[in-house]
Design a protein around this motif. Sequence first.
Motif, mmCIF file in Angstrom:
data_model
loop_
_atom_site.group_PDB
_atom_site.id
_atom_site.type_symbol
_atom_site.label_atom_id
_atom_site.label_comp_id
_atom_site.label_asym_id
_atom_site.label_seq_id
_atom_site.Cartn_x
_atom_site.Cartn_y
_atom_site.Cartn_z
ATOM 1 N N ASP A 17 62.066 64.225 87.841
ATOM 2 C CA ASP A 17 61.106 63.127 87.518
ATOM 3 C C ASP A 17 61.864 62.043 87.005
ATOM 4 N N GLN A 18 61.708 60.941 87.927
ATOM 5 C CA GLN A 18 62.552 59.501 87.733
ATOM 6 C C GLN A 18 62.081 59.045 86.119
ATOM 7 N N SER A 19 60.940 59.268 85.713
ATOM 8 C CA SER A 19 60.579 58.859 84.395
ATOM 9 C C SER A 19 61.078 59.681 83.271
ATOM 10 N N GLY A 20 61.860 60.696 83.525
ATOM 11 C CA GLY A 20 62.472 61.442 82.590
ATOM 12 C C GLY A 20 63.414 60.597 81.608
ATOM 13 N N SER A 21 63.359 60.977 80.600
ATOM 14 C CA SER A 21 64.208 59.966 79.450
ATOM 15 C C SER A 21 65.808 60.317 79.842
ATOM 16 N N ARG A 22 66.487 58.811 79.996
ATOM 17 C CA ARG A 22 67.657 58.763 80.100
ATOM 18 C C ARG A 22 68.412 58.186 78.937
ATOM 19 N N VAL A 23 67.758 57.904 77.822
ATOM 20 C CA VAL A 23 68.271 57.341 76.642
ATOM 21 C C VAL A 23 68.462 58.278 75.476
ATOM 22 N N PHE A 24 69.392 58.039 74.701
ATOM 23 C CA PHE A 24 69.433 59.088 73.308
ATOM 24 C C PHE A 24 69.958 57.921 72.224
ATOM 25 N N TYR B 19 72.319 57.215 79.306
ATOM 26 C CA TYR B 19 73.081 58.087 80.088
ATOM 27 C C TYR B 19 73.367 57.471 81.176
ATOM 28 N N PHE B 20 74.351 58.010 81.907
ATOM 29 C CA PHE B 20 74.431 57.462 83.443
ATOM 30 C C PHE B 20 75.471 58.735 83.992
ATOM 31 N N GLN C 196 76.534 62.671 82.568
ATOM 32 C CA GLN C 196 77.762 62.794 81.848
ATOM 33 C C GLN C 196 78.543 61.793 81.246
ATOM 34 N N GLY C 197 77.769 60.294 81.718
ATOM 35 C CA GLY C 197 78.372 59.246 81.265
ATOM 36 C C GLY C 197 77.359 58.701 80.015
ATOM 37 N N GLN C 198 77.643 57.990 78.985
ATOM 38 C CA GLN C 198 77.218 57.435 78.173
ATOM 39 C C GLN C 198 77.431 55.819 77.591
ATOM 40 N N LEU C 199 76.598 54.893 77.709
ATOM 41 C CA LEU C 199 76.982 53.834 77.182
ATOM 42 C C LEU C 199 75.970 53.392 76.115
ATOM 43 N N TYR C 200 76.584 52.904 74.930
ATOM 44 C CA TYR C 200 75.860 52.772 73.542
ATOM 45 C C TYR C 200 76.408 51.737 72.806
ATOM 46 N N GLY C 201 75.475 51.516 72.011
ATOM 47 C CA GLY C 201 76.021 50.617 71.013
ATOM 48 C C GLY C 201 76.141 51.477 69.422
ATOM 49 N N VAL D 92 80.346 48.543 70.736
ATOM 50 C CA VAL D 92 79.636 49.081 71.881
ATOM 51 C C VAL D 92 80.613 50.149 72.433
ATOM 52 N N GLY D 93 80.135 51.039 72.941
ATOM 53 C CA GLY D 93 81.187 52.178 73.523
ATOM 54 C C GLY D 93 80.923 52.676 74.828
ATOM 55 N N VAL D 94 81.784 53.411 75.489
ATOM 56 C CA VAL D 94 81.453 54.150 76.599
ATOM 57 C C VAL D 94 82.131 55.515 76.471
ATOM 58 N N SER D 95 81.501 56.600 76.949
ATOM 59 C CA SER D 95 82.274 57.852 77.031
ATOM 60 C C SER D 95 81.882 58.558 78.492
ATOM 61 N N TYR D 96 82.681 59.365 78.774
ATOM 62 C CA TYR D 96 82.267 60.027 80.180
ATOM 63 C C TYR D 96 83.213 61.354 80.288
ATOM 64 N N GLN D 97 82.400 62.383 80.570
ATOM 65 C CA GLN D 97 82.957 63.936 80.859
ATOM 66 C C GLN D 97 83.271 63.970 82.386
ATOM 67 N N PRO D 98 84.528 63.884 82.757
ATOM 68 C CA PRO D 98 84.732 63.840 84.233
ATOM 69 C C PRO D 98 84.269 65.192 84.891
ATOM 70 N N TRP D 99 84.388 66.465 84.276
ATOM 71 C CA TRP D 99 84.325 67.640 84.893
ATOM 72 C C TRP D 99 83.199 68.555 83.667
ATOM 73 N N LEU D 100 81.826 68.550 84.216
ATOM 74 C CA LEU D 100 80.728 69.230 83.338
ATOM 75 C C LEU D 100 81.451 70.654 82.890
#
Length: 398
Positions: A150-157, A184-185, A190-195, A230-238
């Motif tokens: 569901d593309q309306s699912g939340s992608r914010v955290f 999330y992205f 597995q990626g996060q962009l945040y303040g 601001v920050g970014v994090s990424y988990q390359p391998w789930l």
Amino acid sequence: MKLLFCSLMSLSAVQFVNANPVEQSQVPMDTAVYPLWENYYKIEKSDPQQAEQMLLQISQITPNDVRVWKSLTYLRINQKNNQGALDSIVKARALAPQDESLTLQQAYLLNGLERNAEALELFKSVRDSTNPDTKATAEQAVKNLQGSNDQSGSRVFADVYFSPSYEGRFDLGLFPLKARAGRYFGEGQQGQLYGFASINRDTRSSGNTNPEVLGSNAVIYDDNAAIVGVGVSYQPWLQLPVRAYAEVGGSYDLIDRDRSKFRESINAGLTGYQEWNSDQWCEQAACPNWHTDAYGNIATYSREDYSVLADMRVRTGLGFANNSVQLYGKFHSINDTAHRYYNNFAEAGPGVSWKPFAQFPMTLRVEQLYGKYVTSTPTDVKDTFNNTRVELTIYQGF
């Protein structure tokens, strides 16, 4: 979308293989199964197909032993036979319907078979678990699956971390607080962009009260600063619980440190955290399980002149009442490339933790640690120490 939570599948596999059915099962056994189990463990890795046939033979003798079906599930997962693993875990859940780890495992298998609607329902069924780890895992899985269906699912955290502590060796209190909000992205989120905004303060550090004389009487125990950025994090391998991250912002010193109070704040590194839990040792509610968690972080910090600091911690011991109470041993070490003695030490000792509320993510810990500075210790500083540590940790995700 496949969640690919292989680390959790592997965790469950470890739980299965460490559970010796002959010794631990509460189901009465025909003595004929004893040599079969012994032979199974001998060939489990060298001849998995024959080992599977042996488990099926055992299941004919003791069909109500849940550990038979758990072991069969683990074996089939290792052979990448997800359908077969699903068949055996359904039988395991029928024998132990209250075992939430089996519910999660079945949901992962359904997801691997692209039966996401069924997987989603199982994840939802344990979202309100009293075990905070199960609850967090299920909630994240529901977000991932709803985001794919569901593309309306939340992608914010958003999340908040607050962990005040008392450190006996310095007789001081520490008060770290950090809040984040972002998005999330990535296909698996597995990626996060945040303040973020953070503040760190201790009760003993004091600034220079005579600014005309540099360094005259400033006393610094911890980084006392407020930071926004601001920050970014990424988990390359789930399947591997390791994240790369970077944060950029501005900081303001809360005490006078003989420098401009406003500075840039840049840090980047790798961090990871993992938990392992064995099965409960018996059916009674008071029976413990074995719990282990490991944490690591290696990063460089502009506020430390870009030196690299590595922080590693392992706790292992007994968990009671769904790990709401734990008795454990702890090992902790910190090392940095600047060779500051207070950032180069190892410590170990016993600890106890208590989670008083099932629905509120708060943990109280008391630890008695014994440590040693490992490099560049000044001659007027003793190179060994003991530390009574009391910590209250609150982490809430939204």
